[in-house]
Design a protein around this motif. Structure first.
Motif, short mmCIF file in Angstrom:
data_model
loop_
_atom_site.label_atom_id
_atom_site.label_comp_id
_atom_site.label_asym_id
_atom_site.label_seq_id
_atom_site.Cartn_x
_atom_site.Cartn_y
_atom_site.Cartn_z
N GLU A 1 0.72 -0.90 0.28
CA GLU A 1 0.06 -0.33 -0.10
C GLU A 1 0.97 1.23 0.19
OE1 GLU A 1 -3.79 0.41 -0.28
OE2 GLU A 1 -3.98 -1.74 -0.67
N GLN A 2 2.56 1.50 1.08
CA GLN A 2 2.69 2.26 0.73
C GLN A 2 3.24 3.16 -0.21
OE1 GLN A 2 5.50 1.99 3.89
NE2 GLN A 2 4.45 2.23 5.56
N VAL A 3 3.33 1.90 -1.15
CA VAL A 3 4.85 1.64 -2.80
C VAL A 3 3.23 2.22 -3.89
CG1 VAL A 3 5.63 0.53 -4.26
CG2 VAL A 3 6.17 -0.23 -2.29
N LYS A 4 2.46 1.97 -3.14
CA LYS A 4 1.20 2.43 -4.27
C LYS A 4 0.13 3.74 -4.24
CE LYS A 4 -2.20 -0.28 -4.95
NZ LYS A 4 -3.40 -1.31 -5.07
N LEU A 5 0.81 3.86 -3.31
CA LEU A 5 0.77 5.73 -2.48
C LEU A 5 1.83 6.54 -2.90
CD1 LEU A 5 -1.04 7.51 -1.29
CD2 LEU A 5 -0.35 7.32 1.02
N ARG A 6 2.59 5.92 -2.60
CA ARG A 6 4.46 6.74 -3.08
C ARG A 6 4.08 6.83 -4.70
NH1 ARG A 6 8.40 4.01 -1.29
NH2 ARG A 6 8.47 2.65 -3.31
N ASN A 7 4.00 6.12 -5.76
CA ASN A 7 3.99 6.22 -7.46
C ASN A 7 2.71 6.57 -7.41
OD1 ASN A 7 6.19 4.27 -7.13
ND2 ASN A 7 4.47 2.37 -7.44
N LEU A 8 1.58 6.87 -6.99
CA LEU A 8 0.49 7.46 -7.44
C LEU A 8 0.88 9.38 -7.13
CD1 LEU A 8 -2.60 8.00 -8.16
CD2 LEU A 8 -3.18 7.65 -5.85
N THR A 9 1.68 9.53 -5.45
CA THR A 9 1.43 10.71 -5.17
C THR A 9 2.69 11.60 -5.69
OG1 THR A 9 1.60 10.26 -3.12
CG2 THR A 9 2.61 12.28 -3.10
N VAL A 10 3.88 10.52 -6.33
CA VAL A 10 4.65 10.94 -7.79
C VAL A 10 4.35 11.86 -8.84
CG1 VAL A 10 7.14 10.27 -8.57
CG2 VAL A 10 6.58 10.43 -6.56
N GLN A 11 3.38 10.50 -9.11
CA GLN A 11 2.55 10.56 -10.18
C GLN A 11 2.20 11.74 -10.59
OE1 GLN A 11 2.91 8.41 -12.80
NE2 GLN A 11 2.73 9.32 -14.76
N GLN A 12 1.47 12.09 -9.70
CA GLN A 12 0.31 13.30 -9.83
C GLN A 12 1.10 14.80 -9.80
OE1 GLN A 12 -2.09 12.98 -5.86
NE2 GLN A 12 -3.58 11.79 -7.50
N ASN A 13 2.01 14.95 -8.86
CA ASN A 13 3.31 15.84 -8.87
C ASN A 13 3.86 15.93 -10.59
OD1 ASN A 13 2.08 16.53 -6.46
ND2 ASN A 13 4.41 15.78 -5.11
N LEU A 14 4.07 14.83 -11.02
CA LEU A 14 4.33 15.16 -12.64
C LEU A 14 3.98 16.29 -12.94
CD1 LEU A 14 6.44 11.42 -13.04
CD2 LEU A 14 7.46 13.52 -13.09
N GLN A 15 2.29 15.38 -12.85
CA GLN A 15 1.75 16.49 -13.91
C GLN A 15 1.15 17.11 -13.65
OE1 GLN A 15 0.03 13.81 -16.59
NE2 GLN A 15 -0.93 15.84 -17.53
N ILE A 16 1.32 17.60 -12.59
CA ILE A 16 1.05 18.47 -11.98
C ILE A 16 2.16 20.27 -12.42
CG2 ILE A 16 0.54 20.88 -10.03
CD1 ILE A 16 -0.76 18.27 -8.46
N MET A 17 3.67 19.83 -11.99
CA MET A 17 4.47 20.64 -12.58
C MET A 17 4.52 20.20 -14.26
SD MET A 17 7.77 18.42 -9.97
CE MET A 17 8.05 19.03 -8.74
#
Length: 382
Positions: A1-17
């Motif tokens: 779950e932590q890995v999935k949450l980290r991947n989702l967070t990084v992906q969202q930040n990528l899109q926002i950047m």
């Protein structure tokens, strides 16, 4: 779950950047994930890295709160810009995630303001709240993350405006208190691009000096010059006098293309962009090759030079248009779904298709008419 949450967070930040970089007008930036929780950003042509960092890594967001009386049970205390306490409800009416557009402007009193546009759900929440609280104050809070002395991220939140609700609000309204017009513009940019899912800190920063950049550009233009030189020689030898017409059209094509790139705000000519220019050289000449081969066929049939010119251009137009149109579709798709260098390549390719169509068909025909049109009885070897 932590890995999935980290991947989702990084992906969202990528899109926002990526959204924020597009708002800055940087067309060929590279934004990609590096490792488990790092993001690599390359900004070619940026003259003010500090300003870019302030926008890209900012975690600003707005929230709208109901103002409570002093000592209320379900209230928390936030401070305004002057340091005065403001008591607001613990749960906001809505957050910045419902903002779909924000634009800075100057109000009637000469103060900077931000015009907010909410999505459907946010508009409904604001409409219901404002209808039930006409005549009562509503506070707008601004929050962001920053690093403390120990290097840990901390959130700061302050009230930027407290306004009395005069009437029922919808999905469009405006707020004041964002500071100067430049500060309001930056806030609007951050709100349009979205708020970071998690705070971002800059781990490493590098600036590539002009030596390496100049070497890459020199190599790229050397390839462009070599390809263009061989093409010019081939066209002059193979098509004789009409080949010289194609060469003039090709040089005009490059001049027009460079002019268009110079007019586009934020366009930076990097190596992928130069690759698009090299490809444009071949495609521009391909237009003339199709036309000249049709002219040759008509001359072999015994038709006059003037008639062969007219028939050659007219019969080749549909083929040229179909070929360039299908390639333009590819360029549009690359620009739409790609980012950074891919967009730079697609941009030069798309503009090159337009300029090559113009110079290969219209400019070439105008040159032929100008040079050979006065004496239709002249036989021109092609």
């Amino acid at each position: 779950e932590q890995v999935k949450l980290r991947n989702l967070t990084v992906q969202q930040n990528l899109q926002i950047m990526r959204s924020r970089i597009e708002e800055l007008g940087i067309t060929e930036a590279l934004v990609q994930r590096q490792g488990e929780h790092r993001i690599r950003i390359e900004l070619p042509g940026v003259q003010d890295p500090a300003a870019a960092k302030n926008v890209i890594g900012a975690t600003a967001s707005l929230a709208f709160f109901e103002v409570k009386e002093t000592g209320s049970v379900n209230a928390m205390t936030l401070k305004d810009k002057a340091g005065n306490p403001v008591y607001v409800a613990r749960t906001p009416v809505l957050g910045g995630d419902h903002i779909v557009d924000a634009r800075a402007s100057i109000g009637e009193m000469g103060m900077a303001e931000v015009n907010i546009h909410l999505d459907r759900i946010g508009g409904q929440k604001m409409s219901q709240f404002s209808r039930a609280n006409i005549g009562k104050p509503m506070a707008t809070s601004y929050s962001e993350y920053s690093l403390d002395e120990q290097g840990k991220a901390k959130q700061t939140q302050e009230i930027i405006s407290v306004a009395t609700i005069q009437s029922q609000l919808g999905d469009r309204f405006r707020i004041t208190g964002a500071g100067t017009y430049q500060e309001a513009q930056q806030l609007a940019l951050l709100l349009r691009a979205g708020s970071m899912t998690a705070p971002v800190t800059i781990v490493e920063e590098r600036t590539i000096g002009p030596t390496l950049g100049a070497e890459n550009i020199a190599n790229g233009f050397a390839a462009l010059g070599l390809g263009m030189g061989i093409t010019l020689v081939f066209m002059a030898l193979w098509y004789r006098r009409l080949g010289w017409v194609a060469n003039v059209a090709l040089i005009a094509n490059m001049i027009i293309l460079f002019g268009l790139l110079a007019l586009i705000p934020g366009a930076v000519l990097t190596l992928p962009g130069i690759a698009g220019l090299v490809l444009t050289v071949g495609m521009a000449v391909d237009t003339n090759v199709l036309i000249f081969e049709r002219i040759r066929d008509k001359l072999k049939e015994g038709r006059s030079f003037a008639l062969a010119i007219d028939t050659g251009f007219d019969s080749a137009f549909s083929t040229i248009f179909d070929a360039n149109f299908t390639t333009m579709i590819t360029a549009v798709v690359l620009y739409s779904i790609g980012n950074g260098p891919i967009q730079g390549f697609a941009l030069t390719l798309g503009l090159g298709l337009l300029t090559s169509m113009f110079t290969g068909i219209f400019a070439s025909r105008a040159l032929i008419n100008l040079v050979y049109g006065r004496d239709n009885s002249r036989r021109v070897r092609v």
